[in-house]
Design a protein around this motif. Structure first.
Motif, PDB file in Angstrom:
ATOM      1  N   ARG A 253       0.841  -1.205   0.000  1.00 41.19           N
ATOM      2  CA  ARG A 253       0.000   0.000   0.000  1.00 41.19           C
ATOM      3  C   ARG A 253       0.870   1.247   0.000  1.00 41.19           C
ATOM      4  N   VAL A 254       1.988   1.184   0.742  1.00 36.96           N
ATOM      5  CA  VAL A 254       2.942   2.292   0.790  1.00 36.96           C
ATOM      6  C   VAL A 254       4.360   1.733   0.769  1.00 36.96           C
ATOM      7  N   VAL A 255       5.213   2.351  -0.028  1.00 29.21           N
ATOM      8  CA  VAL A 255       6.649   2.073  -0.010  1.00 29.21           C
ATOM      9  C   VAL A 255       7.343   3.315   0.542  1.00 29.21           C
ATOM     10  N   TYR A 256       8.088   3.143   1.639  1.00 32.50           N
ATOM     11  CA  TYR A 256       8.840   4.250   2.249  1.00 32.50           C
ATOM     12  C   TYR A 256      10.295   4.129   1.825  1.00 32.50           C
TER      13      TYR A 256
ATOM     14  N   SER B 227      11.399   0.935  -6.621  1.00 29.28           N
ATOM     15  CA  SER B 227      10.376   0.965  -5.567  1.00 29.28           C
ATOM     16  C   SER B 227       8.991   1.101  -6.185  1.00 29.28           C
ATOM     17  N   LEU B 228       8.905   1.754  -7.328  1.00 29.81           N
ATOM     18  CA  LEU B 228       7.607   1.893  -8.007  1.00 29.81           C
ATOM     19  C   LEU B 228       7.017   0.534  -8.345  1.00 29.81           C
ATOM     20  N   ASP B 229       7.890  -0.450  -8.616  1.00 33.38           N
ATOM     21  CA  ASP B 229       7.407  -1.789  -8.976  1.00 33.38           C
ATOM     22  C   ASP B 229       6.840  -2.547  -7.777  1.00 33.38           C
ATOM     23  N   CYS B 230       7.087  -2.023  -6.569  1.00 35.00           N
ATOM     24  CA  CYS B 230       6.637  -2.704  -5.358  1.00 35.00           C
ATOM     25  C   CYS B 230       5.322  -2.146  -4.814  1.00 35.00           C
ATOM     26  N   ALA B 231       4.822  -1.058  -5.402  1.00 35.01           N
ATOM     27  CA  ALA B 231       3.599  -0.421  -4.915  1.00 35.01           C
ATOM     28  C   ALA B 231       2.380  -0.971  -5.636  1.00 35.01           C
ATOM     29  N   ALA B 232       1.314  -1.214  -4.887  1.00 32.42           N
ATOM     30  CA  ALA B 232       0.055  -1.710  -5.441  1.00 32.42           C
ATOM     31  C   ALA B 232      -0.596  -0.638  -6.313  1.00 32.42           C
ATOM     32  N   PRO B 233      -1.500  -1.009  -7.219  1.00 29.58           N
ATOM     33  CA  PRO B 233      -2.244  -0.006  -7.981  1.00 29.58           C
ATOM     34  C   PRO B 233      -2.889   1.021  -7.059  1.00 29.58           C
TER      35      PRO B 233
ATOM     36  N   VAL C 278       6.770   6.928  -1.103  1.00 30.84           N
ATOM     37  CA  VAL C 278       7.210   8.086  -0.324  1.00 30.84           C
ATOM     38  C   VAL C 278       8.729   8.163  -0.388  1.00 30.84           C
ATOM     39  N   SER C 279       9.243   9.177  -1.061  1.00 30.49           N
ATOM     40  CA  SER C 279      10.686   9.407  -1.133  1.00 30.49           C
ATOM     41  C   SER C 279      11.035  10.458  -0.090  1.00 30.49           C
ATOM     42  N   TYR C 280      11.584  10.019   1.053  1.00 32.16           N
ATOM     43  CA  TYR C 280      11.816  10.970   2.140  1.00 32.16           C
ATOM     44  C   TYR C 280      13.286  11.093   2.532  1.00 32.16           C
TER      45      TYR C 280
ATOM     46  N   PHE D 198       0.780   7.137  -6.662  1.00 34.68           N
ATOM     47  CA  PHE D 198       1.028   8.452  -6.078  1.00 34.68           C
ATOM     48  C   PHE D 198       2.489   8.495  -5.613  1.00 34.68           C
ATOM     49  N   LEU D 199       3.154   9.623  -5.841  1.00 33.57           N
ATOM     50  CA  LEU D 199       4.548   9.812  -5.434  1.00 33.57           C
ATOM     51  C   LEU D 199       4.663  11.131  -4.688  1.00 33.57           C
TER      52      LEU D 199
END
Length: 325
Positions: free
Chosen positions: A211-214, A225-231, A236-238, A260-261
């Motif tokens: 649901r969220v990749v931090y 990381s985009l490939d690991c996020a669900a539709p 979150v690039s922090y 969403f990014l």
């Protein structure tokens, strides 16, 4: 005037550019409070600033967070008193010192449940985790999260707190020896970023996308990381421990699942004094419940600040570094 030692930087470079000098601290001006530091926090951004990666106007101090005791209050200050325990993490650089003057609205009072050491090592990192879990995405029970650098200072706090909120957390680390640390923080499984197939390994371990990749790593990981996020998921690039994150074409987010990014930061989330204190109260409550813990890996005296920076850069310390005046 009160004499104080402080770390001063007159040029960017290796740890040896950090010089401990003696300076007079004037009485606090209107709206200010003078604090005698009891514990000083260390963050990796201190290294970036010392090197000039994030350049500051020279000469400059360093350090964003500390905890201590109020020694004097300036004119117009009514919400703090001499002898009060306080902490801060957004009063400008200069925490590497015995004492300093700080705007009163940048301070938060410390409850008895939070020691000086806990405040100095947890405030900056804990407030980062707070906005990531409460503001950037309000974590719900059952949310699948993927946390990069799960054995790091923020990563461990983020993992423990998210797990306490009922999330299912998968993590990544840059070395196999950090895997146990990430697992102890609450990760269900930990992926090794040295494995070129880490996105595939994450999907195999989780059975679903996140649901969220931090992502606090940046250049080395963000695109994958985009490939690991669900539709319709969130990336979150922090942070940017590997370097500045690459530019991303918005159309790529569409192709990857209408993702969403975002690139948030702790300081805007706590710029308003009332919001800062409310967020800090949320963190202090999590500390009191045991969801957030201080993992102090090493203590260095202010006189040994160059060695503290070397130890951090060489990854010789597991856990957080604490600096004592």
């Amino acid at each position: 005037m009160t004499a104080s030692r402080k770390v001063e930087l007159v040029e960017f470079g290796d740890p040896d550019v950090l010089k401990l000098v003696r300076r007079d601290v004037p009485p606090p001006a209107a709206g200010e409070v003078q604090i005698r530091h009891k514990a000083i926090g260390f963050n990796f951004i201190d290294i970036y600033q010392r090197k000039g990666v994030y350049p500051l106007p020279l000469p400059t101090g360093l350090g964003f967070e500390a905890a201590g005791v109020v020694e004097a209050v300036g004119p117009g200050v009514s919400d703090h008193a001499v002898g009060e325990r306080v902490a801060y993490m957004n009063a400008g650089v200069g925490a590497y010192s015995d004492r300093r003057n700080v705007p009163a609205d940048k301070l938060v009072k410390l409850p008895e449940s939070v020691s000086d050491e806990m405040a100095a090592t947890l405030l900056f990192k804990g407030m980062t985790a707070q906005y990531l879990l409460r503001r950037t995405h309000k974590v719900d029970p059952g949310d699948v999260l993927f946390v990069h650098s799960a054995a790091g200072g923020v990563g461990q706090i983020l993992t423990r707190w998210a797990t306490a909120l009922g999330a299912i957390v998968f993590g990544s680390t840059g070395s196999p020896e950090k895997r146990e640390t990430a697992l102890a923080a609450g990760c269900k499984e930990v992926l090794d970023l040295d494995d070129p197939q880490w996105p595939e390994a994450f999907l195999a371990a989780s059975g679903t996308k996140a649901r969220v990749v931090y992502d606090a790593i940046g250049r080395a990981t963000l695109l994958r990381s985009l490939d690991c996020a669900a539709p319709f998921g969130l990336v979150v690039s922090y942070g940017a421990s590997s370097g500045k994150a690459p530019a991303i074409d918005p159309e790529l987010l569409n192709k990857k699942g209408c993702l969403f990014l975002t690139r948030p930061s702790v300081f805007p989330h706590n710029a308003d004094p009332a919001t800062f204190r409310a967020n800090a109260a949320d963190l202090f409550d999590a500390i009191a419940q045991g969801h957030v813990k201080a993992d102090i890996g090493a203590r260095f005296a202010l006189d040994d600040i160059a060695e503290a920076h070397r130890a951090a850069e060489e990854r010789r310390v597991k856990g957080t570094i604490l600096i004592t005046p």
